[in-house]
Design a protein around this motif. Structure first.
Motif, PDB file in Angstrom:
ATOM      1  N   ASP A 131       8.077   3.273   3.076  1.00 19.47           N
ATOM      2  CA  ASP A 131       6.809   2.864   2.452  1.00 19.47           C
ATOM      3  C   ASP A 131       5.663   3.678   3.067  1.00 19.47           C
ATOM      4  O   ASP A 131       4.774   4.167   2.374  1.00 19.47           O
ATOM      5  CB  ASP A 131       6.498   1.376   2.745  1.00 19.47           C
ATOM      6  N   GLU A 188      -1.239  -0.075  -1.572  1.00 13.32           N
ATOM      7  CA  GLU A 188      -0.585  -1.312  -1.147  1.00 13.32           C
ATOM      8  C   GLU A 188      -0.363  -1.299   0.361  1.00 13.32           C
ATOM      9  O   GLU A 188      -0.380  -2.347   1.006  1.00 13.32           O
ATOM     10  CB  GLU A 188       0.777  -1.455  -1.856  1.00 13.32           C
ATOM     11  N   GLU A 189      -0.161  -0.126   0.929  1.00 17.67           N
ATOM     12  CA  GLU A 189       0.171  -0.025   2.355  1.00 17.67           C
ATOM     13  C   GLU A 189      -1.047   0.159   3.259  1.00 17.67           C
ATOM     14  O   GLU A 189      -0.885   0.375   4.453  1.00 17.67           O
ATOM     15  CB  GLU A 189       1.182   1.101   2.575  1.00 17.67           C
ATOM     16  N   ASP A 245       0.650   1.979  -5.621  1.00 20.26           N
ATOM     17  CA  ASP A 245       1.758   1.371  -4.878  1.00 20.26           C
ATOM     18  C   ASP A 245       2.719   2.527  -4.630  1.00 20.26           C
ATOM     19  O   ASP A 245       3.378   3.003  -5.541  1.00 20.26           O
ATOM     20  CB  ASP A 245       2.401   0.285  -5.762  1.00 20.26           C
ATOM     21  N   LEU A 251       5.570   2.939  -3.073  1.00 22.02           N
ATOM     22  CA  LEU A 251       6.995   2.727  -3.297  1.00 22.02           C
ATOM     23  C   LEU A 251       7.184   1.290  -3.747  1.00 22.02           C
ATOM     24  O   LEU A 251       7.214   0.375  -2.939  1.00 22.02           O
ATOM     25  CB  LEU A 251       7.766   3.011  -1.997  1.00 22.02           C
ATOM     26  N   ASP A 252       7.263   1.112  -5.050  1.00 22.49           N
ATOM     27  CA  ASP A 252       7.435  -0.237  -5.589  1.00 22.49           C
ATOM     28  C   ASP A 252       8.919  -0.592  -5.613  1.00 22.49           C
ATOM     29  O   ASP A 252       9.755   0.240  -5.976  1.00 22.49           O
ATOM     30  CB  ASP A 252       6.876  -0.296  -7.017  1.00 22.49           C
TER      31      ASP A 252
HETATM   32 MG    MG Z   1       5.312  -1.116  -2.645  1.00 23.39          MG
END
Ligand code: MG
Ligand code: FBP
Ligand code: MG
Length: 280
Positions: free
Chosen positions: A41, A64-65, A83, A85-86
């Motif tokens: 991630d 997101e991170e 995002d 890595l979803d």
């Molecule tokens: Mg993610």
């Protein structure tokens, strides 16, 4: 916009290599949603941050991170929420994952969205970019090639019901079951990118992630999961609602706020709204 489109293509090629080679262990850190981050991630977030730092039209990014927004270029006009890595918890069981990008002009917010994009990392790498049309591209021999425009049918036959069933409202369970009674088939991997991609390419159906007793506002995050897919579905001729109103009319508080969400073709979303209107 072309500079952003090309930067996303570069991130996709680098993320593909990271997925294929990077150690997938857990880090010691949690993200803003309280989830333990994978090394991957964080690696994917860094790849995107780095590629976007070379694009002068990007003013600010939100990930997101990352807990906070990150300013990039003062003279830029685009705000990109992503995002990296979803569905990252699916990496260790080798299911498909994705990256999602919401592209906003002048500020974050559904009403400012001008384009949205996602990349699916499956047996093949595909990218869907929605600007004035929703277009599918396939990575072949190191380059993305345009494949076709995506259009949803009025009604599909796939049902992708998210959330913990134990905590569903009884009327939500009835709604989901009613589609199965009509002949819809279950398609849910637990990765919103491949699950929504499948619906888009197979003509339609319903993906739902409702508010539940344990998560009244659902799980999926507005700026980098919900709004981008709402935008993509609407441009492809589908609809997107929180059960009551069009998702693209919602405001947001903070970059990590979540919303209940339903994406689908016109027929299924009309049914969702009917059932939810009776159960306000
Ligand atoms: Mg993610
Ligand atoms: O396991 P659940 O509750 O069905 O949730 C699945 C949803 O969570 C997600 O994995 C959340 O995304 P992240 O992996 O980026 O946190 C979505 O891809 C997916 O639709
Ligand atoms: Mg996600």
């Amino acid at each position: 916009m072309t500079d952003i489109f090309e930067a996303i293509q570069r991130t996709a090629k680098r993320i593909k290599i990271a997925i294929d080679t990077k150690d997938i262990g857990y880090s010691q850190q949690e993200n803003s949603s309280g989830e333990t981050q994978l090394q991957l991630d964080i690696k994917c977030d860094m790849i995107i941050e780095e590629e976007f730092s070379h694009v002068a039209s990007i003013h600010t990014i939100a990930s997101e991170e990352k807990e906070h927004e990150m300013p990039m270029h003062k003279a830029g006009k685009y705000y990109i929420a992503y995002d990296p890595l979803d569905g990252s918890s699916l990496i260790d069981v080798n299911l498909s994952v994705g990256s999602i990008f919401g592209i906003y002009e002048n500020a974050f917010g559904a009403k400012n969205m001008v384009a949205a994009c996602y990349v699916v990392f499956g047996p093949r790498v595909e990218m869907v970019f929605a600007h004035h049309k929703t277009k599918l591209h396939l990575l072949q021999d190191g380059e993305f090639e345009f494949v076709k425009e995506i259009r949803l049918k009025e009604k599909g036959n796939l049902n992708a019901p998210g959330g913990t069933q134990q905590n569903w409202e009884p009327y939500h369970k009835e709604l989901v079951d009613s589609f199965f009674s009509e002949g819809y088939r279950l398609r849910y991997s637990g990765g919103m990118v491949p699950d929504l991609h499948q619906l888009l390419l197979k003509g339609g159906g319903l993906f739902s992630y409702p508010g539940t007793a344990d998560k009244p506002e659902g799980k999926l995050r507005k700026l980098f999961e919900v709004f981008p897919f709402a935008f993509i579905y609407k441009i492809a001729g589908g609809e997107a609602t929180n059960g009551h109103v069009d998702l693209m009319t919602l405001s947001h508080k903070g970059i990590h706020e979540t919303s209940a969400c339903f994406f689908g073709s016109k027929y299924e979303i009309a049914r969702v709204k009917e059932v939810y209107a009776k159960n306000r």
